[in-house]
Design an enzyme around this catalytic site. Structure first.
Site, PDB file in Angstrom:
ATOM      1  N   SER A 157     -19.564   3.270  20.288  1.00 22.50           N
ATOM      2  CA  SER A 157     -20.962   3.506  20.656  1.00 22.50           C
ATOM      3  C   SER A 157     -21.659   2.171  20.854  1.00 22.50           C
ATOM      4  CB  SER A 157     -21.679   4.243  19.523  1.00 22.50           C
ATOM      5  OG  SER A 157     -23.077   4.239  19.728  1.00 22.50           O
ATOM      6  N   TYR A 183     -23.579   3.457  10.474  1.00 24.87           N
ATOM      7  CA  TYR A 183     -23.045   4.000  11.742  1.00 24.87           C
ATOM      8  C   TYR A 183     -22.565   2.852  12.622  1.00 24.87           C
ATOM      9  CZ  TYR A 183     -22.768   6.642  16.141  1.00 24.87           C
ATOM     10  OH  TYR A 183     -22.331   7.213  17.326  1.00 24.87           O
TER      11      TYR A 183
HETATM   12  N1  LIG Z   1     -23.954  11.761  21.751  1.00 21.63           N
HETATM   13  C1  LIG Z   1     -24.193  10.456  21.909  1.00 21.63           C
HETATM   14  O1  LIG Z   1     -25.272  10.045  22.390  1.00 21.63           O
HETATM   15  C2  LIG Z   1     -23.152   9.450  21.508  1.00 21.63           C
HETATM   16  C3  LIG Z   1     -23.444   8.089  21.755  1.00 21.63           C
HETATM   17  C4  LIG Z   1     -22.500   7.138  21.393  1.00 21.63           C
HETATM   18  C5  LIG Z   1     -21.313   7.523  20.804  1.00 21.63           C
HETATM   19  N2  LIG Z   1     -21.055   8.863  20.575  1.00 21.63           N
HETATM   20  C6  LIG Z   1     -19.782   9.226  19.924  1.00 21.63           C
HETATM   21  O2  LIG Z   1     -19.175  10.288  20.625  1.00 21.63           O
HETATM   22  C7  LIG Z   1     -18.364  11.061  19.730  1.00 21.63           C
HETATM   23  C8  LIG Z   1     -18.604  12.541  19.948  1.00 21.63           C
HETATM   24  O3  LIG Z   1     -19.917  12.830  19.531  1.00 21.63           O
HETATM   25  P1  LIG Z   1     -20.801  14.046  20.111  1.00 21.63           P
HETATM   26  O4  LIG Z   1     -22.023  13.416  20.652  1.00 21.63           O
HETATM   27  O5  LIG Z   1     -19.998  14.946  20.933  1.00 21.63           O
HETATM   28  O6  LIG Z   1     -21.234  14.746  18.711  1.00 21.63           O
HETATM   29  P2  LIG Z   1     -21.021  16.220  18.121  1.00 21.63           P
HETATM   30  O7  LIG Z   1     -21.416  17.240  19.125  1.00 21.63           O
HETATM   31  O8  LIG Z   1     -21.708  16.201  16.814  1.00 21.63           O
HETATM   32  O9  LIG Z   1     -19.448  16.305  17.907  1.00 21.63           O
HETATM   33  C9  LIG Z   1     -18.818  15.617  16.849  1.00 21.63           C
HETATM   34  C10 LIG Z   1     -17.534  16.304  16.517  1.00 21.63           C
HETATM   35  O10 LIG Z   1     -16.917  15.608  15.412  1.00 21.63           O
HETATM   36  C11 LIG Z   1     -16.486  16.575  14.481  1.00 21.63           C
HETATM   37  N3  LIG Z   1     -16.371  16.066  13.122  1.00 21.63           N
HETATM   38  C12 LIG Z   1     -17.327  15.509  12.367  1.00 21.63           C
HETATM   39  N4  LIG Z   1     -16.847  15.247  11.153  1.00 21.63           N
HETATM   40  C13 LIG Z   1     -15.558  15.632  11.139  1.00 21.63           C
HETATM   41  C14 LIG Z   1     -14.541  15.641  10.158  1.00 21.63           C
HETATM   42  N5  LIG Z   1     -14.743  15.226   8.920  1.00 21.63           N
HETATM   43  N6  LIG Z   1     -13.312  16.118  10.494  1.00 21.63           N
HETATM   44  C15 LIG Z   1     -13.083  16.580  11.740  1.00 21.63           C
HETATM   45  N7  LIG Z   1     -14.010  16.623  12.702  1.00 21.63           N
HETATM   46  C16 LIG Z   1     -15.250  16.146  12.390  1.00 21.63           C
HETATM   47  C17 LIG Z   1     -17.557  17.648  14.571  1.00 21.63           C
HETATM   48  O11 LIG Z   1     -17.089  18.834  13.937  1.00 21.63           O
HETATM   49  P3  LIG Z   1     -18.134  19.872  13.216  1.00 21.63           P
HETATM   50  O12 LIG Z   1     -18.755  20.633  14.332  1.00 21.63           O
HETATM   51  O13 LIG Z   1     -17.248  20.681  12.338  1.00 21.63           O
HETATM   52  O14 LIG Z   1     -19.115  19.031  12.462  1.00 21.63           O
HETATM   53  C18 LIG Z   1     -17.711  17.766  16.070  1.00 21.63           C
HETATM   54  O15 LIG Z   1     -16.678  18.534  16.604  1.00 21.63           O
HETATM   55  C19 LIG Z   1     -18.687  10.546  18.331  1.00 21.63           C
HETATM   56  O16 LIG Z   1     -17.640   9.687  17.903  1.00 21.63           O
HETATM   57  C20 LIG Z   1     -19.964   9.751  18.522  1.00 21.63           C
HETATM   58  O17 LIG Z   1     -20.101   8.691  17.578  1.00 21.63           O
HETATM   59  C21 LIG Z   1     -21.950   9.825  20.936  1.00 21.63           C
END
Ligand SMILES: NC(=O)c1ccc[n+]([C@@H]2O[C@H](COP(=O)([O-])OP(=O)(O)OC[C@H]3O[C@@H](n4cnc5c(N)ncnc54)[C@H](OP(=O)(O)O)[C@@H]3O)[C@@H](O)[C@H]2O)c1
Length: 316
Positions: A157, A183
């Site tokens: 990120s 984070y």
């Molecule tokens: N969205 C943004 O703006 C953004 C920006 C920069 C980087 N990112 C990165 O992109 C990635 C995906 O994020 P997203 O935006 O798609 O968020 P999200 O919708 O919250 O998805 C995160 C996923 O990670 C899973 N997860 C969390 N804790 C876990 C654990 N202990 N074991 C297994 N799975 C786990 C969640 O499962 P549950 O549903 O069970 O919690 C969910 O499936 C992340 O690494 C995030 O840091 C996102």
């Protein structure tokens, strides 16, 4: 130079690509970017393994993808990245069930959690986002070695701008906990892990890529209070006058690009954003990658710390 950019979507990036016979393992595939990556890869014929910690949520994700594409080849596996025991059990099942992994996408993540700990006593964000994926990847290496594409994508990120890994106190035992810098530390670790993987496994044809997906509205913000959300929006809009949210297909595009772009073959250990390899930049607040996140000696230090913390052994 990549033909894709900020606004490119998963389907645009993968258009014309044939992923049939390729196995893609995606963590956090029941939500947000992970689910979209799974959908888009399956639409190009890939066999996709959706990993997540809740079977019910994985089933819903599979149903949503199948509703659009009944032929999608999808498998699920439960893994909770907050437990080393659970990771070892899940990966042991994976090694029995699957023959190979062509692309591993370490996508799962949590952000801005309160000061809590994993089952093994790691600070939650460093433990889930980095150490859990470190242990998972180590245990999946035999499958990746058997794959053809041999790519590992680590979701990082721009949050890595918040700072380097604090090697003396990664779990905030001796300094006040701050959910933002925690984070940021975990997302810097995702880049350093990428550098460490490339240094060790490029020789075997395994290449690793870190990805910043952009700013996308998903479930990631669930731990943020309204005050934290307001402060974040103020920060990003001040530092980036033209800040715009990406859609989920735009956000997942850089993962799909890094996983498949022919021009990246053999060129891992890099940080990608907006479907290109980012430049090192220690000043900008809107683009690029910090030099501390690509520093090879920090990457070695993190590798050692992670082996000691998790007991995970990568094949030598
Ligand atoms: N969205 C943004 O703006 C953004 C920006 C920069 C980087 N990112 C990165 O992109 C990635 C995906 O994020 P997203 O935006 O798609 O968020 P999200 O919708 O919250 O998805 C995160 C996923 O990670 C899973 N997860 C969390 N804790 C876990 C654990 N202990 N074991 C297994 N799975 C786990 C969640 O499962 P549950 O549903 O069970 O919690 C969910 O499936 C992340 O690494 C995030 O840091 C996102």
């Amino acid at each position: 130079m990549s033909e894709f950019g900020w606004a490119s979507t998963t389907d645009e990036v993968l258009a014309g690509k044939d992923l049939s016979g390729r196995t893609v393992f995606i963590t956090g595939a029941n939500s947000g970017l992970g689910q979209e990556t799974a959908r888009a890869m399956a639409a190009r014929g890939a066999d996709v393994i959706l990993a997540g910690r809740d079977q019910g949520k994985l089933d819903e994700s599979v149903a949503a993808i199948h509703a659009e594409n009944a032929k999608a080849q999808l498998e699920t596996i439960t893994v909770d990245l907050t437990s080393l025991e659970n990771i070892r059990a899940a990966t042991s099942r994976a090694r029995q069930r699957f023959h190979k992994i062509d692309i591993l996408i370490n996508n799962a993540g949590v952000m801005a959690t309160p000061f809590t700990h994993t089952h093994d006593g790691f600070e939650m964000q460093f433990g889930t986002n980095h150490l859990g994926h470190f242990a998972l990847t180590a245990e999946l290496m035999p499958l990746i070695e058997r794959g053809h594409l041999k790519r590992i994508i680590n979701l990082s990120s721009r949050g890595h701008f918040m700072g380097p890994v604090h090697f003396e106190d990664p779990h905030f035992q001796h300094r006040p906990y701050d959910p933002r810098s925690s984070y940021g530390q975990s997302k810097t670790a995702n880049v350093l892990f990428t550098v460490g993987l490339e240094a060790r496994y490029a020789v075997l044809g395994i290449h690793a890529y870190a990805v910043h997906p952009g700013g996308i509205q998903t479930n990631l913000g669930r731990h943020m209070t309204p005050e934290m959300q307001e402060a974040l929006m103020k920060r990003v809009t001040t530092s980036d006058g033209g800040f715009q949210w990406k859609t989920i297909p735009q956000g997942a595009a850089t993962s799909c690009w890094a996983a498949t772009a022919p021009e990246l073959e053999g060129k891992g250990g890099v940080y990608c954003e907006d479907c290109h390899v980012a430049e090192v930049d220690d000043e900008s607040s809107v683009a690029g990658v910090r030099s501390y996140a690509l520093n090879p000696s920090f990457a070695d230090q993190l590798w050692k710390l992670s082996e000691e913390a998790t007991g995970a052994k990568f094949p030598s």
